[in-house]
Design a protein around this motif. Sequence first.
Motif, PDB file in Angstrom:
ATOM      1  N   ARG A  28      -7.288   3.126  -4.351  1.00 32.18           N
ATOM      2  CA  ARG A  28      -6.191   3.609  -5.201  1.00 32.18           C
ATOM      3  C   ARG A  28      -4.837   3.149  -4.657  1.00 32.18           C
ATOM      4  O   ARG A  28      -3.926   2.828  -5.436  1.00 32.18           O
ATOM      5  CB  ARG A  28      -6.236   5.126  -5.299  1.00 32.18           C
ATOM      6  N   GLU A  29      -4.728   3.099  -3.336  1.00 29.36           N
ATOM      7  CA  GLU A  29      -3.463   2.640  -2.744  1.00 29.36           C
ATOM      8  C   GLU A  29      -3.207   1.176  -3.080  1.00 29.36           C
ATOM      9  O   GLU A  29      -2.074   0.797  -3.416  1.00 29.36           O
ATOM     10  CB  GLU A  29      -3.502   2.849  -1.233  1.00 29.36           C
ATOM     11  N   VAL A  30      -4.241   0.346  -3.003  1.00 26.30           N
ATOM     12  CA  VAL A  30      -4.075  -1.069  -3.369  1.00 26.30           C
ATOM     13  C   VAL A  30      -3.669  -1.174  -4.832  1.00 26.30           C
ATOM     14  O   VAL A  30      -2.746  -1.933  -5.181  1.00 26.30           O
ATOM     15  CB  VAL A  30      -5.371  -1.859  -3.104  1.00 26.30           C
ATOM     16  N   LEU A  31      -4.311  -0.418  -5.679  1.00 22.14           N
ATOM     17  CA  LEU A  31      -3.975  -0.442  -7.109  1.00 22.14           C
ATOM     18  C   LEU A  31      -2.517  -0.043  -7.323  1.00 22.14           C
ATOM     19  O   LEU A  31      -1.782  -0.703  -8.080  1.00 22.14           O
ATOM     20  CB  LEU A  31      -4.909   0.504  -7.873  1.00 22.14           C
ATOM     21  N   GLY A  32      -2.081   1.012  -6.651  1.00 25.29           N
ATOM     22  CA  GLY A  32      -0.706   1.463  -6.811  1.00 25.29           C
ATOM     23  C   GLY A  32       0.304   0.456  -6.302  1.00 25.29           C
ATOM     24  O   GLY A  32       1.323   0.189  -6.960  1.00 25.29           O
ATOM     25  N   GLN A  33       0.036  -0.114  -5.138  1.00 23.33           N
ATOM     26  CA  GLN A  33       0.956  -1.098  -4.565  1.00 23.33           C
ATOM     27  C   GLN A  33       1.075  -2.331  -5.456  1.00 23.33           C
ATOM     28  O   GLN A  33       2.179  -2.852  -5.691  1.00 23.33           O
ATOM     29  CB  GLN A  33       0.480  -1.488  -3.170  1.00 23.33           C
TER      30      GLN A  33
END
Length: 408
Positions: free
Chosen positions: A56-61
């Motif tokens: 999810r962090e990769v998606l958000g970034q």
Amino acid sequence: MNPTKKSSWRADKLASLGSSIFAEVNEWKQEALAAGRSIIDLSIGSPDRGPALDIREVLGQEALKEDNYTYPGTTGSVEFREQSAAWMKYRFGVQINPDNEILSLMGSQDGLSHLAQAICNPGDVAIVPNPGYPIYTGALAIAGVTPWYLPLREEHGFVPQLDLIPDEIWAKATFILLSFPGNPIAVKADAAFFEKLIHLAKKWDVLIVHDLAYSEMGFDGYRPMSILQIPEAIDIAVEFHSFSKSFNMAGCRIGFLTGNADVVRSLRDFKSNIDFGIFKPIQKAAVHALREAMSSTGEERGVASLYEHRRDLLIASLAEAGWVVPKPEATMFLWARLPEAFHDATWSSRRFARELLLDTGVAVIPGDAFGSEGEGYVRIALVQEESDLKAAAKRIGDFIRAKTVDLS
């Protein structure tokens, strides 16, 4: 209205798209809610948890990067295709060319729903399982392709009996679609089965389409295999993979087709006319998910252990409640024959599922939604936490006992 025109704007083919049972079950839920029931939804096979935090962090970034908002391209990014090929090598030992043997998809259903239009002509024949995932036949209706149903029956352990397919059907068929492990039934295939299937497909020049959406959901030490592991399978087969179940990324809509380059190209050419590919941040998140799956901690992050535990808990709880259900070896579903007291002509799968929901609030899917061979069964999804599964089993037991008294 002009009498020479139709009275409604609705294509006739929509009547052939298969069961609308999911919409129907939603209506039953509303009835149950209106009657004061609390709903425990074991109907739709949608993961109840999200992907790992780092995904999810990769998606958000990536979503914050302005240059990720251009058209992504139908084939998928080079990085996504190369990482998918690397994962196929890591997971199955299969060498895939990322340039022409992988195509990104908006989930495997995207590919399943469009493949027949890309490789068949109206009037062609395709062999599909019964019971089977509804899009298998729905896609044929859209494409004007005639289905030939291969029955999956309990007396054969629900394994497709390839010898039941007549020569005249093999001679007419463009492709045969199977899924191991499947939905709604977690059928397991071994190398010997795939070898026989490939031999027949090559003999009759029939494409094999293997739906491997549940590749990472094997239990009790079972790890589902890819048909592409069989030597020379790529000459005659393609395979669908999905991130929805394996990485809890169902809402992201991403997967891929891999295998025979000619078929991959046909679907790519078809889809290049109807969409512009998958949002780049989602592809980046999927790449990260595959990399982590290939790391030393990948097995610890897998979803199989969660669903295996839920399977064991629910089956034990149902047994205590008086309903003995076989243990599936994979997927997120139980395929359960109706309890013995309901084995008469007055009780269909649909009646059982509807009355169970209205009386108890527990939602399951009647087996006939997946084909005529599904009558007499229901599909139960393992998509709630343990406390809800235990509560569902208790409600089901109360329902069975109450109806059994009424029937006696």
